[in-house]
Design a protein around this motif. Structure first.
Motif, short mmCIF file in Angstrom:
data_model
loop_
_atom_site.label_atom_id
_atom_site.label_comp_id
_atom_site.label_asym_id
_atom_site.label_seq_id
_atom_site.Cartn_x
_atom_site.Cartn_y
_atom_site.Cartn_z
N MET A 7 0.83 -1.21 0.00
CA MET A 7 0.00 0.00 0.00
C MET A 7 0.85 1.25 0.00
N ALA A 8 1.88 1.23 0.85
CA ALA A 8 2.75 2.39 0.92
C ALA A 8 3.43 2.63 -0.43
N ALA A 9 3.86 1.52 -1.05
CA ALA A 9 4.54 1.65 -2.34
C ALA A 9 3.61 2.24 -3.39
N VAL A 10 2.34 1.79 -3.39
CA VAL A 10 1.38 2.31 -4.37
C VAL A 10 1.24 3.82 -4.19
N ILE A 11 1.14 4.24 -2.92
CA ILE A 11 0.96 5.68 -2.66
C ILE A 11 2.18 6.46 -3.13
N SER A 67 2.18 8.97 -6.42
CA SER A 67 2.39 10.41 -6.32
C SER A 67 3.71 10.84 -6.94
N PHE A 68 4.68 9.92 -6.96
CA PHE A 68 5.97 10.29 -7.56
C PHE A 68 5.89 10.28 -9.09
N ALA A 69 5.41 9.16 -9.61
CA ALA A 69 5.43 9.01 -11.07
C ALA A 69 4.46 9.98 -11.74
N MET A 70 3.25 10.13 -11.15
CA MET A 70 2.26 10.96 -11.82
C MET A 70 2.23 12.38 -11.26
N PRO A 73 8.33 16.40 -2.99
CA PRO A 73 8.30 17.78 -3.46
C PRO A 73 9.43 18.08 -4.46
N LEU A 74 10.60 17.44 -4.28
CA LEU A 74 11.71 17.70 -5.21
C LEU A 74 11.36 17.25 -6.62
N ARG A 75 10.58 16.19 -6.70
CA ARG A 75 10.19 15.63 -7.99
C ARG A 75 9.52 16.69 -8.88
N ASN A 128 -9.85 5.67 0.15
CA ASN A 128 -9.91 6.92 0.93
C ASN A 128 -8.54 7.37 1.38
N MET A 129 -7.73 6.40 1.88
CA MET A 129 -6.48 6.80 2.50
C MET A 129 -5.38 7.03 1.49
N ALA A 130 -5.61 6.61 0.24
CA ALA A 130 -4.59 6.82 -0.78
C ALA A 130 -4.59 8.29 -1.17
N TYR A 131 -3.75 8.98 -0.56
CA TYR A 131 -3.33 10.35 -0.78
C TYR A 131 -3.70 10.91 -2.18
N ALA A 132 -3.51 10.16 -3.22
CA ALA A 132 -3.79 10.69 -4.55
C ALA A 132 -5.20 10.33 -5.04
N MET A 133 -5.63 9.09 -4.76
CA MET A 133 -6.94 8.66 -5.26
C MET A 133 -8.08 9.33 -4.52
N ASN A 134 -7.80 9.82 -3.33
CA ASN A 134 -8.82 10.42 -2.49
C ASN A 134 -9.62 11.50 -3.22
#
Lengths: 179, 277, 549
Positions: free
Chosen positions: A24-28, A32-35, B43-45, C356-362
């Motif tokens: 899960m952490a990796a997906v997040i 957020s990094f790639a996109m 943020p650096l990204r 919900n908790m996925a920072y981006a998908m939220n």
């Protein structure tokens, strides 16, 4: 079943659970990094009590505008119980920046059928960028309770493609709701 | 016995230390790695150049510049009244007594000594109107945000403190309950007043003008006005002849209303809500 | 194990019945409101539907289901565990009753202004909207009453440990005290918000309110409060369900670890409710997203341990093969059935929660019906169904009577399960389509949203099933009073396959974990709360909805 067997199975499950967290952490992180997807978080303050005399959010400055560099900015005031303006034309396939704020209470901003979503908190300018890839109408309801007129607080976002997108000479674009 | 206990408790203490140690390591590592990713890597990204300090600032929300394009507008605002703590405290401190003197000299000829108008079709009843509403309209007459050949010169004779006193005085008077005749309102009008019209984005009149104040500060009480006065104002908002409504609230709503609806609503409220369900 | 067979004496019977009775009485009322609200949202215009009544109803439903019902249930169940698992009287009956009456007065004080339309601010009371002071005082009294319970639970465990040095605290009590600490931490945010921001504003003492600070303080409470609701269900999973299935608990250690992890990872994570807020930067949103992911740990451990315990039960009853043990379980027992249904709902709800908790998908689903669907599935579904099962388990013990027929009990659980599935699945779809939550009326004639209406209708029928189930539950409990007396009031907790003779101090108390939690809270909330005092923020004007004009 010995105590040892139980302990081993527990360790195995502990490892599986930890692996689940890792995934899960990796997906997040990767998404957020790639996109480069981030939630709207620009922490820009503005005095809500004098918003009606603020120059950026003055009535005539609200709505869709093409900036000199060709980008598009939409400024919106969310107030009890309307969005101003209520009809928002935007071009297809171009980056649009929304800047929204509230003079009174908390409102919500959501363009249904897109990922444009932010809270509108008095005292802050919520800003988000998005690109609409298909033409059509989207409902833009207020999504946080703001008072008894909350359910009637909505606007319409019209995504226009090439021919229909006609900003005027000053770069302003506007539309009217059907009555 | 006692040495045995000592031995056991020292064993326990060693065990506790081990727990403390590994728990601290695990939690510390997790937090440090998460903060590194969240405050620096991500943020650096988004930045073209390598600036870790700038990245951290951005990530925790410290803005170095107002990087957004700010478009200045020189238009006069719909109203220059601002609803701040200062405005509200000043209103709370207003004096109905000194307001009463001003009203006798300045307002009574048209609006009546107790706020019951001599001609409600032309001059609104002010008895029991909210302080905020009266204050805002007087200020708007003074600044020209609301245009009136009669009211502008009169309002301009008052200081800002006096407008508050007048507002406080009228607000303290007993409201006129009903004016005019009482034709019963149609279901569609009652619905507009109490439920609104979601299809057209029209909130119910009640949501701002009702007895539990839910909407903007300056929303006036409607019951007790004459129907023709209300209808006249609705039409002026619709044509944008009157435009001192903040954020174009009433102009937006009246644009969605038909002339028949404005008429019906004016009678509904002008009637003192006799048909209220 | 001394905690094996305990009689409910010590005169706590009425205390427990009062807490759980009030809890379910308010649940029944809130279920009626919920069903009515869903009817309004379909656009059929039921009686009394105006924006005023709708939002007052939403305020009442949320206040009851969020602050009143689970709090009183958890308190009542906690008292039950404290006397039965520890086999000792409560440290102070007077304090316990004082807590109950404070909460009871608080409930009345909060509900009256809502009914009068003077507190239509919804249970999340996001200022600047500000309601009647009595509403906030009422909620505060409920919280203060529950603090009495917290003190009693911690006191009871400390007392027991003094008298039983070196012995492991019984698992049910360990979980209950974990929840007491959790609740103390949880209520910190909202208590500060109510005392220092909302009450002064609602009294007219302050005219301006720091909106960002209020939202952040509320988020501090808003997430762990769900775990507080959840823990009684987990306690039942570990200490009652295996017993009901006729077997033993697979592992006592896993239970302790799960309770500790739930305590830790419920708290420094609330900012995932603020992902879409403009008053926070991305850095701490990301940190709290990471911490949120850790809740997978106790969930996985629990699913594993309870499934393993059930497998033992199934095999003891002659179940063979890879899945044969499932069929061999005693499905006729409400506790076994409810545990299984609850797991299924936890699974569905957990999936929604990941989004919900996925920072981006939220961004896709924030404040849409998806969110409402998620917490109704987890709380209304997985947790409340266990509240029912716990009540079916302990109420007969308290009354010393036994239901003659468990079929109505099973029917009630099934109705609730089917109802919540039918209600929340369409909400997930609606959320993805962009339907916002908390709206009374939609214009389904608008072609842009016409496709929403059929889903709303389907969900309404789910809501009705839940209402029927809630009423059937009240009926089931009422008939219990006329059921056959059995003269047996012993409580049986599940015993571990290998009951631990001793456990490390770390797994027998909370000192280490409270320190760790303090560290995590300072890291996770220190700057996000501190920034409001460091930067130039513009507060908003207090907007009182209770002043007539």
């Amino acid at each position: 079943m010995s105590e040892e067997t139980i302990r081993r199975s527990e360790l195995m499950w502990g490892a599986i659970a930890a692996f689940g967290v890792g995934i899960m952490a990796a997906v997040i992180v990767v998404s957020s990094f790639a996109m480069a997807i981030h939630p709207p978080s620009n922490v820009e303050t503005i005095d809500p009590t004098t918003l009606n005399t603020n120059s950026e959010f003055a009535e005539s400055n609200l709505g869709t505008r093409v900036n000199p560099d060709g980008s598009v900015t939409v400024r919106i005031v969310a107030t009890q119980f309307e969005f101003l303006p209520r009809c928002i034309p935007v071009p297809k396939d171009r980056q649009v920046t929304f800047r929204v704020t509230s003079p009174d209470v908390i409102h919500g901003f959501l363009i249904a059928g897109s990922n444009a979503n932010t809270m509108v908190v008095p005292g802050y300018v919520a800003q988000l960028r998005t690109v609409f890839s298909s033409a059509g109408d989207h409902l833009m309801p207020c999504h946080e309770f703001c008072g008894l007129g909350h359910s009637e607080m909505w606007a319409l976002v019209k995504v226009l493609d090439g021919a229909e997108w006609k900003p005027d000479a000053s770069g302003k674009a506007s539309c009217e709701l059907p009555r | 016995m006692s040495t045995d206990q000592d031995h056991r408790s020292s064993e326990r203490r060693a065990e506790d230390r081990l727990w403390r140690f590994w728990v601290s390591i695990a939690a510390g590592t997790f937090v440090v790695v998460s903060l590194l990713v969240g405050l620096i890597v991500l943020p650096l990204r988004d930045e073209a150049r390598f600036d870790p300090w700038g990245a951290i600032c951005r990530a925790i929300g410290i803005r170095k510049d107002g990087s957004t394009v700010t478009k200045k507008s020189s238009d006069p605002p719909a109203s220059s009244v601002t609803w701040s703590a200062g405005t509200r405290l000043a209103l709370l401190g207003a004096s109905p007594e000194s307001g009463s003197t001003i009203v006798k000299e300045t307002c009574a000829a048209c609006h009546g000594e107790t706020g019951v108008s001599v001609d409600p079709q032309q001059f609104p009843n002010l008895a029991g109107q909210t302080e905020e509403a009266i204050f805002k309209q007087l200020r708007d007459f003074q600044t020209g945000a609301r245009v009136s050949d009669i009211m502008a010169p009169i309002a301009q004779t008052l200081t800002e403190a006096q407008t508050r006193d007048v507002a406080a005085y009228f607000a303290a008077q007993k409201r006129v309950e009903a004016v005019g005749s009482s034709p019963s309102a149609s279901a569609n009008i009652v619905e507009l007043a109490h439920i609104g019209a979601p299809a057209r984005g029209i909130p119910s009149c009640y949501s701002c003008h009702g007895q539990n104040r839910s909407g903007p500060e300056e929303a006036p009480v409607l019951f007790g006005q004459s129907a023709s006065y209300i209808e006249d104002q609705l039409k002026k908002f619709a044509s944008a002849e009157r435009r001192n409504d903040m954020f174009a609230r009433m102009r937006t709503i009246t644009k969605q209303l038909s002339p028949e609806e404005m008429h019906g609503l004016a009678i509904y409220y002008g009637d003192g809500g006799a048909a209220k369900p | 194990m001394p905690a094996e067979r305990q009689a409910v004496n010590y005169r706590v019977k009425n205390l427990i019945l009062a807490h759980i009775g009030v809890s379910f009485a308010t649940l029944a009322a809130a279920a009626v409101l919920g069903a009515w609200q869903m009817t309004v949202r379909t656009g059929v215009n039921p009686p009394f539907a105006t924006p005023e009544t709708y939002f007052a109803s939403v305020s009442a439903h949320g206040t009851i289901m969020g602050y009143v019902m689970p709090t009183l249930f958890t308190m009542g169940f906690g008292y039950f565990v404290a006397v039965t698992a520890l086999d000792q009287p409560l440290p102070s009956m007077r304090l316990a009753w004082a807590g109950f009456w404070l909460a009871a007065v608080g409930i009345v004080a909060a509900i009256i202004p809502i009914v009068m339309g003077k507190a239509t601010v919804l249970y999340t009371f996001y200022p600047p909207l500000t309601g009647s002071v009595f509403y906030y005082l009422g909620v505060l009294l409920v919280v203060v009453g529950s603090w009495f319970w917290v003190a009693l639970m911690i006191w009871a465990m400390a007392h027991w440990k003094r008298n039983n040095p070196g012995r492991p605290v019984p698992l049910a009590m360990f979980g209950t005290v974990a929840n007491a600490f959790l609740w103390l931490w949880t209520t910190g945010g909202v208590a500060v918000e109510i005392i220092f921001q909302l009450i002064p504003a609602s009294l007219g003492w302050t005219q301006m309110i720091d909106v960002g600070l209020a939202r952040t303080l509320f988020a501090w409470t808003l997430h762990p409060i769900v775990y507080f609701w959840l823990l009684p269900a987990y306690i039942a999973f570990y200490t009652i369900a295996p017993q009901a299935a006729g077997a033993r608990l697979y592992s006592d250690l896993m239970g302790r670890l799960s309770f500790i992890l739930l305590l830790l990872f419920s708290l420094p994570v609330g900012m995932h409710h603020l992902f879409m807020d403009p008053e926070h930067g991305t850095g701490f949103k990301f940190l709290q997203a990471m911490l949120t992911a850790l809740v997978v740990l106790p969930t996985f451990l629990t699913v594993f341990t309870i499934s393993a315990s059930m497998e033992i039960a199934g095999r003891l009853r002659g179940g063979k093969g890879l899945f044969g043990w499932i069929a061999a379980l005693p499905w006729d027992r409400p506790m076994v059935l409810a545990t299984c249904l609850s797991f299924v709902l936890l699974g569905f709800g957990g999936f929604g929660g990941v989004v919900n908790m996925a920072y981006a998908m939220n961004a896709m689903i924030h404040n849409t019906s998806w969110v409402t669907a998620h917490f109704h599935l987890i709380f209304g579904g997985a947790v409340v169904i266990m509240y029912f099962a716990i009540t079916y388990w302990i109420w007969p013990i308290l009354l010393e009577r036994e239901a003659a027929d468990v079929r109505p009990l099973r029917l009630q659980l099934w109705l609730w399960f089917i109802g919540i599935v039918i209600m929340t699945f369409p909400w997930h779809v609606l959320g993805l389509l962009g339907q916002p939550r908390r709206i009374a009326t939609f214009d389904y004639a608008n072609p842009v949203i016409a496709q929403w209406q059929p889903w709303v209708f389907v969900s309404m029928f789910g809501g009705y099933l839940m209402l029927v189930s809630a009423l059937l539950f009240v009926w089931n409990i009422a008939t219990l009073y006329r059921a056959r007396p059995v003269g047996d009031n012993r409580m049986h907790y599940a015993v571990a396959v290998y009951p631990p003779a001793r456990v490390p101090n770390a797994l027998n108390g909370f000192a280490l974990w409270n320190w760790l939690l303090l560290f995590l809270m300072v890291v996770a909330y220190g700057y996000p709360l501190g920034q409001f005092f460091l930067m130039d923020v513009y507060p908003g004007l207090v907007h009182r909805v209770d002043i007539g004009s």
